[in-house]
Scaffold this motif. Structure first.
Motif, PDB file in Angstrom:
ATOM      1  N   MET A  22       0.647  -1.195   0.109  1.00  0.00           N
ATOM      2  CA  MET A  22       0.084  -0.098   0.278  1.00  0.00           C
ATOM      3  C   MET A  22       0.799   1.097   0.089  1.00  0.00           C
ATOM      4  O   MET A  22       0.343   2.350  -0.278  1.00  0.00           O
ATOM      5  CB  MET A  22      -0.907  -0.057   1.088  1.00  0.00           C
ATOM      6  N   ARG A  23       2.094   1.131   0.218  1.00  0.00           N
ATOM      7  CA  ARG A  23       2.742   2.203   0.376  1.00  0.00           C
ATOM      8  C   ARG A  23       3.839   2.453  -0.693  1.00  0.00           C
ATOM      9  O   ARG A  23       4.704   3.456  -0.851  1.00  0.00           O
ATOM     10  CB  ARG A  23       3.873   2.325   1.517  1.00  0.00           C
ATOM     11  N   ALA A  24       4.090   1.412  -1.586  1.00  0.00           N
ATOM     12  CA  ALA A  24       4.964   1.405  -2.739  1.00  0.00           C
ATOM     13  C   ALA A  24       4.541   2.494  -3.693  1.00  0.00           C
ATOM     14  O   ALA A  24       3.560   3.113  -3.937  1.00  0.00           O
ATOM     15  CB  ALA A  24       4.853   0.170  -3.529  1.00  0.00           C
ATOM     16  N   ARG A  43      -7.789  13.145   3.398  1.00  0.00           N
ATOM     17  CA  ARG A  43      -6.406  13.828   2.785  1.00  0.00           C
ATOM     18  C   ARG A  43      -5.341  12.671   2.844  1.00  0.00           C
ATOM     19  O   ARG A  43      -5.423  11.649   3.400  1.00  0.00           O
ATOM     20  CB  ARG A  43      -5.822  14.792   3.764  1.00  0.00           C
ATOM     21  N   SER A  44      -4.207  12.863   2.060  1.00  0.00           N
ATOM     22  CA  SER A  44      -3.196  11.934   2.187  1.00  0.00           C
ATOM     23  C   SER A  44      -2.539  12.123   3.684  1.00  0.00           C
ATOM     24  O   SER A  44      -2.479  13.056   4.238  1.00  0.00           O
ATOM     25  CB  SER A  44      -2.102  12.679   1.175  1.00  0.00           C
ATOM     26  N   GLY A  45      -2.321  10.768   4.243  1.00  0.00           N
ATOM     27  CA  GLY A  45      -1.666  10.612   5.238  1.00  0.00           C
ATOM     28  C   GLY A  45      -3.028  10.575   6.604  1.00  0.00           C
ATOM     29  O   GLY A  45      -2.392  10.357   7.782  1.00  0.00           O
ATOM     30  N   SER A  46      -4.080  10.723   6.017  1.00  0.00           N
ATOM     31  CA  SER A  46      -5.234  10.548   7.057  1.00  0.00           C
ATOM     32  C   SER A  46      -5.486   9.198   7.555  1.00  0.00           C
ATOM     33  O   SER A  46      -6.089   8.970   8.559  1.00  0.00           O
ATOM     34  CB  SER A  46      -6.574  10.915   6.388  1.00  0.00           C
ATOM     35  N   GLY A  47      -4.944   8.150   7.267  1.00  0.00           N
ATOM     36  CA  GLY A  47      -4.914   6.729   7.708  1.00  0.00           C
ATOM     37  C   GLY A  47      -6.002   5.911   6.590  1.00  0.00           C
ATOM     38  O   GLY A  47      -6.270   4.878   7.275  1.00  0.00           O
ATOM     39  N   LYS A  48      -6.129   6.254   5.617  1.00  0.00           N
ATOM     40  CA  LYS A  48      -7.306   5.318   4.999  1.00  0.00           C
ATOM     41  C   LYS A  48      -6.503   3.949   4.563  1.00  0.00           C
ATOM     42  O   LYS A  48      -7.177   3.160   4.821  1.00  0.00           O
ATOM     43  CB  LYS A  48      -7.377   5.855   3.553  1.00  0.00           C
ATOM     44  N   SER A  49      -5.218   3.969   4.213  1.00  0.00           N
ATOM     45  CA  SER A  49      -4.618   2.666   3.767  1.00  0.00           C
ATOM     46  C   SER A  49      -4.392   2.093   5.428  1.00  0.00           C
ATOM     47  O   SER A  49      -4.602   0.778   5.144  1.00  0.00           O
ATOM     48  CB  SER A  49      -3.147   3.024   3.149  1.00  0.00           C
ATOM     49  N   THR A  50      -4.268   2.547   6.089  1.00  0.00           N
ATOM     50  CA  THR A  50      -4.027   1.993   7.517  1.00  0.00           C
ATOM     51  C   THR A  50      -5.339   1.120   7.704  1.00  0.00           C
ATOM     52  O   THR A  50      -5.392   0.013   8.308  1.00  0.00           O
ATOM     53  CB  THR A  50      -3.767   2.918   8.759  1.00  0.00           C
ATOM     54  N   LEU A  51      -6.498   1.915   7.803  1.00  0.00           N
ATOM     55  CA  LEU A  51      -7.543   1.201   8.061  1.00  0.00           C
ATOM     56  C   LEU A  51      -8.023   0.075   7.168  1.00  0.00           C
ATOM     57  O   LEU A  51      -8.355  -0.927   7.628  1.00  0.00           O
ATOM     58  CB  LEU A  51      -8.728   2.326   7.732  1.00  0.00           C
TER      59      LEU A  51
HETATM   60  N1  ATP Z   1       4.966   1.448   9.162  1.00  0.00           N
HETATM   61  C1  ATP Z   1       4.854   2.859   9.032  1.00  0.00           C
HETATM   62  N2  ATP Z   1       5.874   3.431   9.456  1.00  0.00           N
HETATM   63  C2  ATP Z   1       5.778   4.906   9.786  1.00  0.00           C
HETATM   64  N3  ATP Z   1       4.653   5.685   9.554  1.00  0.00           N
HETATM   65  C3  ATP Z   1       3.784   4.818   9.332  1.00  0.00           C
HETATM   66  C4  ATP Z   1       3.588   3.512   8.942  1.00  0.00           C
HETATM   67  N4  ATP Z   1       2.457   3.172   8.642  1.00  0.00           N
HETATM   68  C5  ATP Z   1       1.706   4.408   8.595  1.00  0.00           C
HETATM   69  N5  ATP Z   1       2.359   5.279   8.777  1.00  0.00           N
HETATM   70  C6  ATP Z   1       1.920   6.808   9.030  1.00  0.00           C
HETATM   71  O1  ATP Z   1       0.694   6.584   9.332  1.00  0.00           O
HETATM   72  C7  ATP Z   1      -0.244   7.646   8.412  1.00  0.00           C
HETATM   73  C8  ATP Z   1      -1.474   7.081   7.809  1.00  0.00           C
HETATM   74  O2  ATP Z   1      -0.754   6.631   6.584  1.00  0.00           O
HETATM   75  P1  ATP Z   1      -1.736   6.042   5.478  1.00  0.00           P
HETATM   76  O3  ATP Z   1      -0.986   5.140   4.672  1.00  0.00           O
HETATM   77  O4  ATP Z   1      -2.728   5.241   6.367  1.00  0.00           O
HETATM   78  O5  ATP Z   1      -2.348   7.278   4.994  1.00  0.00           O
HETATM   79  P2  ATP Z   1      -3.452   7.350   3.968  1.00  0.00           P
HETATM   80  O6  ATP Z   1      -4.750   8.117   4.343  1.00  0.00           O
HETATM   81  O7  ATP Z   1      -3.249   6.144   3.121  1.00  0.00           O
HETATM   82  O8  ATP Z   1      -2.394   8.347   2.806  1.00  0.00           O
HETATM   83  P3  ATP Z   1      -2.514   8.231   1.230  1.00  0.00           P
HETATM   84  O9  ATP Z   1      -3.737   8.790   0.673  1.00  0.00           O
HETATM   85  O10 ATP Z   1      -1.158   9.264   0.844  1.00  0.00           O
HETATM   86  O11 ATP Z   1      -2.156   7.045   0.583  1.00  0.00           O
HETATM   87  C9  ATP Z   1       0.836   8.531   7.787  1.00  0.00           C
HETATM   88  O12 ATP Z   1       1.237   9.530   8.658  1.00  0.00           O
HETATM   89  C10 ATP Z   1       1.873   7.572   7.790  1.00  0.00           C
HETATM   90  O13 ATP Z   1       3.350   8.178   7.762  1.00  0.00           O
END
Ligand code: ATP
Ligand code: MG
Lengths: 429, 232
Positions: free
Chosen positions: A427-429, B42-50
């Protein structure tokens, strides 16, 4: 069921990975090839050397398990032994003495029955006198007779067939026949060295022995290989006693009895008859064990060197494996996302290195087989021991084991790395 | 009816070298069969994490996660792998097709993953059916480098669909595509919900979000409803 599914998955995916990276696979194989080949070569030579040494020792000392007994030197010995062992297959009496064959009244070209290649080096015509331990020039004041067309041989007289104990292969003609009456023209079987001498020096067939009643006219009936460098002739002991009284035979020369493990009764009988007070000291031949010990040291040194070369090969696989895992981070993360368990992921990486290891082992074994055949064909002429040698199965096993070990050692670290890749990478690539 | 997914008070805290940082907190969310949800933010809001918590890539630090009513908040990795394979289909922004495999083999990858083993013929039939569903069956023998982005993403969706998952998770699947091709990909995902699949779509595109049944928004790790669905 689940296990076989995983195994097949690992194999399928591993093979896909190998096919996708043919050049890398090839490069890791090259680095490993020398290592596995080294292991195979060391194992092959150790097996062949062992085999050859053992054959030589079997010819000169006897097969493992043969019991060797030295008889006490006295006048009864030869008659009693001859009588007790006549017609027996499980025990044989052996008398060794020297004889000169050829032109009468001359010094033999190889005094003391020395190997013929030294024959022409013996300065002057000093007669050599040999006892059980060594040969030395005869301290004689009068001039010895001139050298002539005669050779001195080691004469081995037997009560029966010795080949069950010392398996002499027949080179030409036939071996001694111990059935039937003793002949007055002693029948001789030569070893290679003696046969060479006979053809080279065209000897007249007359045989002289110390303490013989008369000179005899022998008939040569065959040639065998006995692994000895000294010219040697074999004959029936009962034919020898026609020429040398049996009572002197047992005293002047050594008389030895070889017997099988199960022929203990003969030994007891001889013991009772010949030496009722002091016991015999029988010795059992155990060459395999003894040689094993001697060769072990050398073998381990060579194994150590082979292991070192193998280690370099493993480092090569490891290097390529780690680089490949680094490159495939996304693939492995994705595989985990679609449900591949970590263990299987590690299995896939290991499967790839194991396949590489086994392929390399197969290649190296093939090279070994072909190389051995080539070597045997090229050098077999000069080294009879290299003729018709088959590739020893032990070397095949060693090669496969080396391949497996390399596959496991070279793949373990990459496998652990692969299993540790976090899934969220996708997901981060 | 038991929901497919029920998250209650889910939180994720990142414990790195420095201060522990909260990425998600108090997330409540429900998903039923055949339902589609868009997540904006927004980017970085945690979508991918969820999404990675829902898809069992990772486990939540707080709260409860029920899948078909079973609590899987602290499930072990072995079982998680089995569930990922059996219950979920994943689509990512980058397609992650393996270059050395054909489209067919890429889709079959989800079947050859150690979770059960189907005979070659049955595997082939399922792969072709999945490729057909997303309209790229004619490209089965092609390798990814020769496919367009839209085609690649559709092969990736076929890979997500081949196990007939009950839940589809898509993380910006149109992010690397032009608007038109993106719409096509959303069509394909939408079609899956009509067959009873639940869909969670992370996107930046309001047009795509509006085609989903509900729209949620993540604001710095807190989930709020932007547009409720008709049925809720
Ligand atoms: N393994 C990790 N190491 C460091 N920080 C992390 C890690 N995983 C997530 N984060 C942090 O958690 C936050 C949420 O990340 P996430 O990838 O969920 O965002 P996102 O909403 O998917 O953003 P985008 O739209 O850019 O994909 C970010 O600030 C990110 O830096
Ligand atoms: Mg993201």
């Amino acid at each position: 069921m689940a296990l076989s599914g995983r195994f097949r998955s690992a194999l399928v995916i591993g093979l896909q990975g190998i096919r996708a990276r043919k050049l890398r696979t090839f490069l890791s194989m090259i680095s490993l090839f020398l290592g596995v080949l080294a292991v195979i070569v060391v194992q092959t030579s150790s097996v062949l050397a062992n085999r050859e040494l053992l054959t030589d020792i079997e010819l000169s000392e006897g097969k493992d398990g043969t019991v060797v007994i030295s008889m006490p030197p006295n006048e009864q010995t030869a008659p009693v032994v001859l009588d007790a062992l006549r017609g027996r297959a499980d025990a044989v009496g052996v008398v060794e003495t020297n004889a000169i064959i050829g032109e009468p009244g001359v010094t033999p070209i190889n005094p003391g029955a020395m190997p013929l290649k030294y024959a022409d080096q013996g300065g002057g015509a000093t007669k050599m006198i040999c006892d059980n331990n060594m040969c030395y020039p005869e301290p004689s004041t009068e001039a010895p007779p001139p050298r002539g067309q005669a050779i001195e041989v080691r004469l081995v007289a037997l009560t029966g067939d010795i080949r069950p104990f010392r398996p002499f292969p027949t080179v030409s003609g036939s071996w001694l026949d111990f059935t039937g009456a003793a002949s007055f023209a002693p029948r001789l079987v030569l070893n290679n060295e003696a046969a060479d001498a006979f053809t080279r020096y065209r000897l007249p067939a007359e045989m002289r022995m110390d303490s013989a009643r008369a000179h005899s006219t022998p008939q040569v009936i065959g040639t065998i290989h006995d692994g000895q460098a000294q010219p040697t002739v074999y004959m029936r002991l009962d034919e020898l006693v026609n020429w040398i009284p049996a009572s002197t035979l047992g005293t002047s020369s050594g008389l030895t009895v070889l017997r099988t493990q199960s022929a203990g009764a003969v030994e007891q009988y001889l013991q009772a008859k010949l030496s009722p007070t002091s016991p015999f000291f029988p010795r059992t031949v155990d060459s395999r064990e003894r040689i094993g010990g001697q060769l072990d040291m050398m073998r381990w040194i060579f194994y150590g060197m082979a292991a070192l070369v193998l280690l370099i090969g493993i480092a090569g696989i490891l290097n390529v494996g780690l680089a490949t895992v680094g490159e495939r981070v996304e693939e492995f993360a994705l595989r985990r996302a679609v449900g591949t368990p970590r263990l299987l992921l590690a299995g896939i990486v290991l499967a790839e290195t194991l396949i590489i290891g086994l392929l390399t082992a197969a290649t190296a074994i093939g090279t070994g087989v072909v190389g051995l055949q080539l070597g045997s064909r090229l050098f077999g002429g000069n080294h009879p021991s290299l003729q018709n040698v088959g590739f020893p199965w032990e070397a095949g096993v060693a090669g496969v084991a080396a391949g497996l070990v390399a596959g496991i050692l070279g793949g373990l670290l990459p496998a652990i790395r692969a299993a540790r890749i976090p899934i969220a990478t996708v997901m981060r690539a | 009816m038991t929901p497919l997914i029920q998250l209650t008070g889910v939180g994720k805290t990142l414990k790195g070298q420095g201060e522990p940082r909260s990425i998600l907190s108090g997330v409540d969310m429900t998903l039923h069969a055949g339902e589609s949800v868009a997540i904006l933010g927004r980017s970085g809001s945690g979508k991918s994490t969820l999404l990675s918590l829902i898809g069992l890539f990772d486990r939540p630090d707080d709260g409860q996660y029920l899948l078909h009513g079973n609590d899987i908040s602290r499930i072990a990795e072995r079982r998680a792998a089995r569930l990922r394979s059996a219950e979920f289909g994943f689509v990512f922004q980058r397609f992650f097709l393996l270059k050395h495999l054909t489209a067919m083999q890429n889709v079959a990858m989800a079947l050859v993953n150690g979770q059960g083993w189907a005979a070659r013929r049955r595997r082939r039939a399922r792969v072709m059916a999945a490729l057909d569903q997303v309209g790229v069956a004619h490209l089965a023998k092609q390798r990814p480098p020769r496919l367009s982005g839209g085609e690649q993403q559709r092969v990736a969706i076929a890979r997500a669909l081949v196990r007939e998952p009950r839940i589809l998770l898509a993380d910006e699947p149109t992010g690397a595509l032009d608007t038109e091709t993106g719409a096509l990909v959303i069509d394909v995902l939408h079609a899956a919900t009509e067959r009873g699949c639940g869909l969670v779509l992370v996107t930046h595109d309001h047009a795509h979000a509006n085609r989903m049944g509900r729209v949620l928004r993540l604001n710095d790790g807190v989930l709020v409803t932007e547009r409720a669905g008709v049925s809720v």
